[in-house]
Design a protein around this motif. Structure first.
Motif, PDB file in Angstrom:
ATOM      1  N   ALA A  14       0.836  -1.207   0.000  1.00 16.12           N
ATOM      2  CA  ALA A  14       0.000   0.000   0.000  1.00 16.12           C
ATOM      3  C   ALA A  14       0.869   1.254   0.000  1.00 16.12           C
ATOM      4  O   ALA A  14       0.560   2.231  -0.691  1.00 16.12           O
ATOM      5  CB  ALA A  14      -0.942  -0.012   1.205  1.00 16.12           C
ATOM      6  N   VAL A  15       1.954   1.238   0.748  1.00 13.28           N
ATOM      7  CA  VAL A  15       2.869   2.389   0.781  1.00 13.28           C
ATOM      8  C   VAL A  15       3.517   2.573  -0.583  1.00 13.28           C
ATOM      9  O   VAL A  15       3.597   3.689  -1.102  1.00 13.28           O
ATOM     10  CB  VAL A  15       3.954   2.203   1.871  1.00 13.28           C
ATOM     11  CG1 VAL A  15       5.012   3.291   1.759  1.00 13.28           C
ATOM     12  CG2 VAL A  15       3.318   2.214   3.243  1.00 13.28           C
ATOM     13  N   ALA A  16       3.976   1.475  -1.176  1.00 10.57           N
ATOM     14  CA  ALA A  16       4.600   1.560  -2.494  1.00 10.57           C
ATOM     15  C   ALA A  16       3.609   2.114  -3.515  1.00 10.57           C
ATOM     16  O   ALA A  16       3.961   2.975  -4.327  1.00 10.57           O
ATOM     17  CB  ALA A  16       5.108   0.187  -2.924  1.00 10.57           C
ATOM     18  N   LEU A  17       2.378   1.642  -3.465  1.00 10.05           N
ATOM     19  CA  LEU A  17       1.354   2.130  -4.397  1.00 10.05           C
ATOM     20  C   LEU A  17       1.079   3.616  -4.177  1.00 10.05           C
ATOM     21  O   LEU A  17       0.978   4.375  -5.134  1.00 10.05           O
ATOM     22  CB  LEU A  17       0.062   1.322  -4.245  1.00 10.05           C
ATOM     23  CG  LEU A  17      -1.087   1.767  -5.142  1.00 10.05           C
ATOM     24  CD1 LEU A  17      -0.727   1.642  -6.618  1.00 10.05           C
ATOM     25  CD2 LEU A  17      -2.344   0.975  -4.831  1.00 10.05           C
ATOM     26  N   GLN A  18       0.988   4.028  -2.929  1.00  8.43           N
ATOM     27  CA  GLN A  18       0.749   5.445  -2.633  1.00  8.43           C
ATOM     28  C   GLN A  18       1.893   6.303  -3.177  1.00  8.43           C
ATOM     29  O   GLN A  18       1.664   7.332  -3.811  1.00  8.43           O
ATOM     30  CB  GLN A  18       0.608   5.645  -1.120  1.00  8.43           C
ATOM     31  CG  GLN A  18       0.356   7.076  -0.720  1.00  8.43           C
ATOM     32  CD  GLN A  18       0.290   7.258   0.794  1.00  8.43           C
ATOM     33  OE1 GLN A  18       0.580   6.348   1.552  1.00  8.43           O
ATOM     34  NE2 GLN A  18      -0.084   8.433   1.216  1.00  8.43           N
ATOM     35  N   ALA A  19       3.128   5.867  -2.950  1.00  6.27           N
ATOM     36  CA  ALA A  19       4.289   6.631  -3.413  1.00  6.27           C
ATOM     37  C   ALA A  19       4.303   6.715  -4.937  1.00  6.27           C
ATOM     38  O   ALA A  19       4.469   7.798  -5.512  1.00  6.27           O
ATOM     39  CB  ALA A  19       5.582   5.989  -2.899  1.00  6.27           C
ATOM     40  N   ILE A  20       4.115   5.593  -5.604  1.00 12.42           N
ATOM     41  CA  ILE A  20       4.209   5.592  -7.064  1.00 12.42           C
ATOM     42  C   ILE A  20       3.041   6.349  -7.683  1.00 12.42           C
ATOM     43  O   ILE A  20       3.202   7.007  -8.716  1.00 12.42           O
ATOM     44  CB  ILE A  20       4.363   4.158  -7.620  1.00 12.42           C
ATOM     45  CG1 ILE A  20       5.086   4.225  -8.960  1.00 12.42           C
ATOM     46  CG2 ILE A  20       3.069   3.423  -7.736  1.00 12.42           C
ATOM     47  CD1 ILE A  20       5.799   2.972  -9.355  1.00 12.42           C
ATOM     48  N   GLU A  31       9.226   7.529 -15.183  1.00 16.28           N
ATOM     49  CA  GLU A  31      10.146   8.141 -14.226  1.00 16.28           C
ATOM     50  C   GLU A  31       9.794   7.728 -12.792  1.00 16.28           C
ATOM     51  O   GLU A  31      10.686   7.524 -11.968  1.00 16.28           O
ATOM     52  CB  GLU A  31      10.134   9.670 -14.363  1.00 16.28           C
ATOM     53  CG  GLU A  31      11.083  10.380 -13.429  1.00 16.28           C
ATOM     54  CD  GLU A  31      12.552  10.026 -13.615  1.00 16.28           C
ATOM     55  OE1 GLU A  31      13.305  10.107 -12.628  1.00 16.28           O
ATOM     56  OE2 GLU A  31      12.961   9.659 -14.738  1.00 16.28           O
ATOM     57  N   ALA A  32       8.518   7.573 -12.493  1.00 19.65           N
ATOM     58  CA  ALA A  32       8.107   7.136 -11.154  1.00 19.65           C
ATOM     59  C   ALA A  32       8.666   5.751 -10.844  1.00 19.65           C
ATOM     60  O   ALA A  32       9.177   5.510  -9.747  1.00 19.65           O
ATOM     61  CB  ALA A  32       6.580   7.136 -11.049  1.00 19.65           C
ATOM     62  N   GLN A  33       8.607   4.847 -11.812  1.00 20.49           N
ATOM     63  CA  GLN A  33       9.152   3.499 -11.606  1.00 20.49           C
ATOM     64  C   GLN A  33      10.662   3.547 -11.421  1.00 20.49           C
ATOM     65  O   GLN A  33      11.208   2.869 -10.551  1.00 20.49           O
ATOM     66  CB  GLN A  33       8.780   2.595 -12.773  1.00 20.49           C
ATOM     67  CG  GLN A  33       7.318   2.232 -12.784  1.00 20.49           C
ATOM     68  CD  GLN A  33       6.952   1.368 -13.982  1.00 20.49           C
ATOM     69  OE1 GLN A  33       7.803   0.760 -14.608  1.00 20.49           O
ATOM     70  NE2 GLN A  33       5.665   1.320 -14.289  1.00 20.49           N
ATOM     71  N   PHE A  34      11.359   4.344 -12.236  1.00 15.00           N
ATOM     72  CA  PHE A  34      12.810   4.488 -12.075  1.00 15.00           C
ATOM     73  C   PHE A  34      13.143   5.040 -10.697  1.00 15.00           C
ATOM     74  O   PHE A  34      14.069   4.589 -10.036  1.00 15.00           O
ATOM     75  CB  PHE A  34      13.404   5.399 -13.154  1.00 15.00           C
ATOM     76  CG  PHE A  34      13.516   4.764 -14.504  1.00 15.00           C
ATOM     77  CD1 PHE A  34      13.877   3.441 -14.669  1.00 15.00           C
ATOM     78  CD2 PHE A  34      13.269   5.519 -15.644  1.00 15.00           C
ATOM     79  CE1 PHE A  34      13.987   2.867 -15.927  1.00 15.00           C
ATOM     80  CE2 PHE A  34      13.372   4.957 -16.908  1.00 15.00           C
ATOM     81  CZ  PHE A  34      13.726   3.624 -17.050  1.00 15.00           C
ATOM     82  N   TRP A  35      12.391   6.048 -10.256  1.00 16.52           N
ATOM     83  CA  TRP A  35      12.642   6.690  -8.971  1.00 16.52           C
ATOM     84  C   TRP A  35      12.558   5.681  -7.837  1.00 16.52           C
ATOM     85  O   TRP A  35      13.383   5.693  -6.925  1.00 16.52           O
ATOM     86  CB  TRP A  35      11.635   7.832  -8.753  1.00 16.52           C
ATOM     87  CG  TRP A  35      11.916   8.659  -7.545  1.00 16.52           C
ATOM     88  CD1 TRP A  35      12.693   9.764  -7.464  1.00 16.52           C
ATOM     89  CD2 TRP A  35      11.403   8.458  -6.216  1.00 16.52           C
ATOM     90  NE1 TRP A  35      12.704  10.265  -6.186  1.00 16.52           N
ATOM     91  CE2 TRP A  35      11.915   9.468  -5.402  1.00 16.52           C
ATOM     92  CE3 TRP A  35      10.554   7.515  -5.647  1.00 16.52           C
ATOM     93  CZ2 TRP A  35      11.613   9.567  -4.049  1.00 16.52           C
ATOM     94  CZ3 TRP A  35      10.257   7.606  -4.293  1.00 16.52           C
ATOM     95  CH2 TRP A  35      10.785   8.628  -3.515  1.00 16.52           C
ATOM     96  N   MET A  36      11.575   4.794  -7.900  1.00 15.17           N
ATOM     97  CA  MET A  36      11.381   3.800  -6.844  1.00 15.17           C
ATOM     98  C   MET A  36      12.552   2.814  -6.761  1.00 15.17           C
ATOM     99  O   MET A  36      12.804   2.246  -5.702  1.00 15.17           O
ATOM    100  CB  MET A  36      10.082   3.023  -7.065  1.00 15.17           C
ATOM    101  CG  MET A  36       8.821   3.839  -6.882  1.00 15.17           C
ATOM    102  SD  MET A  36       8.537   4.392  -5.186  1.00 15.17           S
ATOM    103  CE  MET A  36       8.100   2.844  -4.400  1.00 15.17           C
ATOM    104  N   ARG A  56      10.373   1.842   6.484  1.00 23.20           N
ATOM    105  CA  ARG A  56      10.663   3.276   6.596  1.00 23.20           C
ATOM    106  C   ARG A  56       9.702   4.068   5.711  1.00 23.20           C
ATOM    107  O   ARG A  56      10.090   4.966   4.987  1.00 23.20           O
ATOM    108  CB  ARG A  56      12.116   3.532   6.205  1.00 23.20           C
ATOM    109  CG  ARG A  56      13.111   2.916   7.165  1.00 23.20           C
ATOM    110  CD  ARG A  56      14.539   3.125   6.705  1.00 23.20           C
ATOM    111  NE  ARG A  56      14.819   4.531   6.439  1.00 23.20           N
ATOM    112  CZ  ARG A  56      15.823   4.942   5.659  1.00 23.20           C
ATOM    113  NH1 ARG A  56      16.630   4.076   5.085  1.00 23.20           N
ATOM    114  NH2 ARG A  56      16.005   6.217   5.445  1.00 23.20           N
ATOM    115  N   SER A  57       8.428   3.725   5.810  1.00 22.05           N
ATOM    116  CA  SER A  57       7.404   4.340   4.961  1.00 22.05           C
ATOM    117  C   SER A  57       7.374   5.857   5.093  1.00 22.05           C
ATOM    118  O   SER A  57       7.239   6.566   4.092  1.00 22.05           O
ATOM    119  CB  SER A  57       6.033   3.763   5.310  1.00 22.05           C
ATOM    120  OG  SER A  57       6.048   2.369   5.153  1.00 22.05           O
ATOM    121  N   ALA A  58       7.486   6.357   6.313  1.00 18.89           N
ATOM    122  CA  ALA A  58       7.438   7.811   6.515  1.00 18.89           C
ATOM    123  C   ALA A  58       8.592   8.493   5.777  1.00 18.89           C
ATOM    124  O   ALA A  58       8.406   9.565   5.185  1.00 18.89           O
ATOM    125  CB  ALA A  58       7.468   8.143   8.002  1.00 18.89           C
TER     126      ALA A  58
END
Length: 75
Positions: A14-20, A31-36, A56-58
């Motif tokens: 869920a955190v990964a999905l929120q970030a992307i 670029e979002a995928q590269f950034w991750m 380390r979601s925060a």
């Protein structure tokens, strides 16, 4: 029918999905995928994916906010 998929229902996913999702709006999906998957100075040189696995979601969401700030200031 089997139970819910443990990966897609995990808090870390869920955190990964929120970030992307947020990054996608800022820089686009590629670029979002590269950034991750790129090392990130804000996260001490590890990738956002690794930081999420370390719970380390925060910190990851802080790094996403910094991208948003930089986009707002420089573009």
């Amino acid at each position: 029918m089997a139970g819910a998929d443990p990966i897609s229902t995990s808090p870390l996913a869920a955190v990964a999905l929120q970030a992307i999702t947020q990054l996608d709006k800022l820089v686009g999906p590629v670029e979002a995928q590269f950034w991750m998957m790129r090392s990130n100075d804000i996260l001490g040189g590890i990738t956002p994916v690794a930081a999420i696995k370390e719970r380390r979601s925060a910190d990851v969401m802080k790094a996403v906010r910094i991208v948003a700030i930089e986009k707002g200031l420089f573009e």
